[in-house]
Structure formats: C-alpha cells, structure tokens
Write a protein that holds these residues in place. Structure first.
Motif, short mmCIF file in Angstrom:
data_model
loop_
_atom_site.label_atom_id
_atom_site.label_comp_id
_atom_site.label_asym_id
_atom_site.label_seq_id
_atom_site.Cartn_x
_atom_site.Cartn_y
_atom_site.Cartn_z
N PHE A 109 30.07 43.24 33.64
CA PHE A 109 31.16 42.56 32.95
C PHE A 109 32.47 42.84 33.67
N SER A 110 33.27 41.79 33.92
CA SER A 110 34.59 41.89 34.52
C SER A 110 34.51 42.60 35.86
N GLN A 111 35.14 43.77 35.99
CA GLN A 111 35.08 44.52 37.24
C GLN A 111 33.63 44.84 37.59
N GLY A 112 32.83 45.17 36.59
CA GLY A 112 31.41 45.43 36.83
C GLY A 112 30.67 44.20 37.32
N GLY A 113 31.10 43.01 36.90
CA GLY A 113 30.50 41.78 37.39
C GLY A 113 30.79 41.56 38.87
N TYR A 136 33.78 37.99 39.24
CA TYR A 136 34.16 37.11 40.35
C TYR A 136 33.52 37.59 41.64
N ALA A 137 33.57 36.75 42.66
CA ALA A 137 33.14 37.12 44.01
C ALA A 137 34.34 37.61 44.79
N ALA A 138 34.20 38.80 45.39
CA ALA A 138 35.28 39.33 46.22
C ALA A 138 35.38 38.52 47.50
N GLY A 139 36.53 38.51 48.10
CA GLY A 139 36.72 37.75 49.32
C GLY A 139 36.09 38.41 50.53
N VAL A 171 38.75 32.91 40.60
CA VAL A 171 37.82 32.00 39.92
C VAL A 171 37.47 30.83 40.84
N ASP A 172 38.49 30.30 41.49
CA ASP A 172 38.25 29.18 42.42
C ASP A 172 37.36 29.62 43.58
N LEU A 173 37.63 30.79 44.14
CA LEU A 173 36.81 31.31 45.23
C LEU A 173 35.36 31.46 44.80
N THR A 174 35.14 32.00 43.62
CA THR A 174 33.78 32.21 43.11
C THR A 174 33.08 30.88 42.89
#
Length: 221
Positions: A109-113, A136-139, A171-174
């Motif tokens: 969840f959140s950071q854990g996601g 989210y997906a990190a860059g 969010v857009d990147l993910t």
C-alpha cells in the motif's frame, strides 16, 4: 549507499512455521509511517491458500511521524528511485532468507506498493506477481524491465480517484509504464481517497484467486 535489512523478529505470519509447507506466500508491505500490524488486518479478506507475511520497513521517519518507512520522502516530489530500489533489495534479501523456494507475491500500500513493484523490477525471477494499492512505479530503468516487458507478469493496480497523496506525474508515469511491462488489471475507485475500500478488496481477492488458479494450471501442465 546502504540500506538496513528487515528485522525477522517483527514479521507477522498468518500461520505457524509447521503449517507453511510449500504454500504460496503473500508478503505485505505497509505504507509510510505504519508498521507490520496495519495491513495484517487484511488477512480475513485474502484467500486462505496463501501464507501471509506482513513485514516492517527498516527505516524510521523523521519525528514526529510514527511507525516505519521504506525510503525517505522529502516533500511530495522527493521520492528518489534509487532509494526505492534499495528498499526493494532489502525485501528480496528477506524473501530469500525467510521464504526459500515457495512462490512469492507482493501486496503493498502506498509507499509499500511502490516497493512491491520495484522488487518485481529488480528481480523478476523472485516475484510472481504484485498488488499495488495507492502506489506507483518509480522512474528510471532497471535491468529487469526488459524481462518484464517480455514475460508480462500479473500486476493489480488500484487507486482512488480522490487520492491527492501520490503526485499526478507519478500516476501518469505508472499509467504509461505498467501496460508495457505487465499483464495489468485494476481499477480507479470513484470517491476513494488515499485508502482501501471494500470494492477494492473484492477486486484484490478476485486477482489473488486467479493467481492460485494459475499455479494449479501450471502444476497440471
């Protein structure tokens, strides 16, 4: 740059060691400022066939924020992909020590996601699937990205339409990254803030049931 290891003494398991056997393991990764007790409350909503392990992140947020964190956050735009990778490597080290050869999925969840998805990217062979809730997906790019683009492992991504915690650019990147690197399923939940709803839990349960069915199918063939 180093990262503390996960503490095995604070992991919450859904069953005793004698009951684990070769059952698939679902590792829960909590959000910023929380701990291993938070997501463990989801266990009654998850398929019984999984052994659930809820781990505690190894870092402490700056005072007065309680709980633990997977990586530092310097303001809403201060999420460093390299720090997310270090957290993912710590999760992988714990999985290798504590889980062994059992099939492993991650739910964060959140950071854990974000860490769950990054762990899949760091070592696609160690993780079968990921559930990313309000994450989210990190860059950046990782060596495992090319493998994911070919294999397209199952990923569930759920988020609230009213979630204002995760920055819109992430969010857009993910939204752009996941379709090309996974068998993506998920949903945007109207009115949901930075949290988890019953509708989302129902969708997660269906996703996890499908992963169990995948395992049975693979064993048959």
């Amino acid at each position: 740059m180093s990262h503390p290891s996960l503490d095995p003494s604070v992991v919450r398991w859904s069953v005793s060691p004698a009951e684990r056997g070769d059952r698939p393991v679902l590792v829960l990764l909590h959000g910023y400022g929380s701990d291993e007790h938070d997501l463990f409350g989801l266990v009654p909503y998850l398929p019984d066939s999984f052994v659930v392990a809820s781990v505690r992140a190894p870092l402490a947020p700056p005072w007065p924020t309680p709980g633990a964190s997977w990586y530092p956050i310097e303001g809403l735009d201060g999420r460093d992909p390299a720090a997310v990778t270090l957290a993912a490597q710590a999760v992988l080290a714990w999985v290798q020590d504590a889980v062994g050869s059992a099939r492993v999925g991650l739910l964060g969840f959140s950071q854990g996601g974000a860490v769950a998805l990054q762990t899949l990217r760091v070592d696609p062979d160690a993780v079968s699937f990921a559930v990313v809730l309000a994450g989210y997906a990190a860059g950046g790019e990782l060596p495992g990205d090319a493998v994911l683009a070919q294999r397209r492992p199952p990923v569930f991504w759920g988020r609230g339409a009213a979630d204002d915690v995760i920055p819109a650019p992430l969010v857009d990147l993910t939204s752009q990254w996941l379709p090309g690197h996974s068998e993506l399923s998920g949903r945007v939940y109207p009115g949901l803030t930075h949290s988890i709803s019953q509708d989302e839990l129902d969708d997660v349960r269906a996703f996890l049931d499908a992963r169990l069915a995948d395992q049975v199918g693979a064993a048959v063939t």
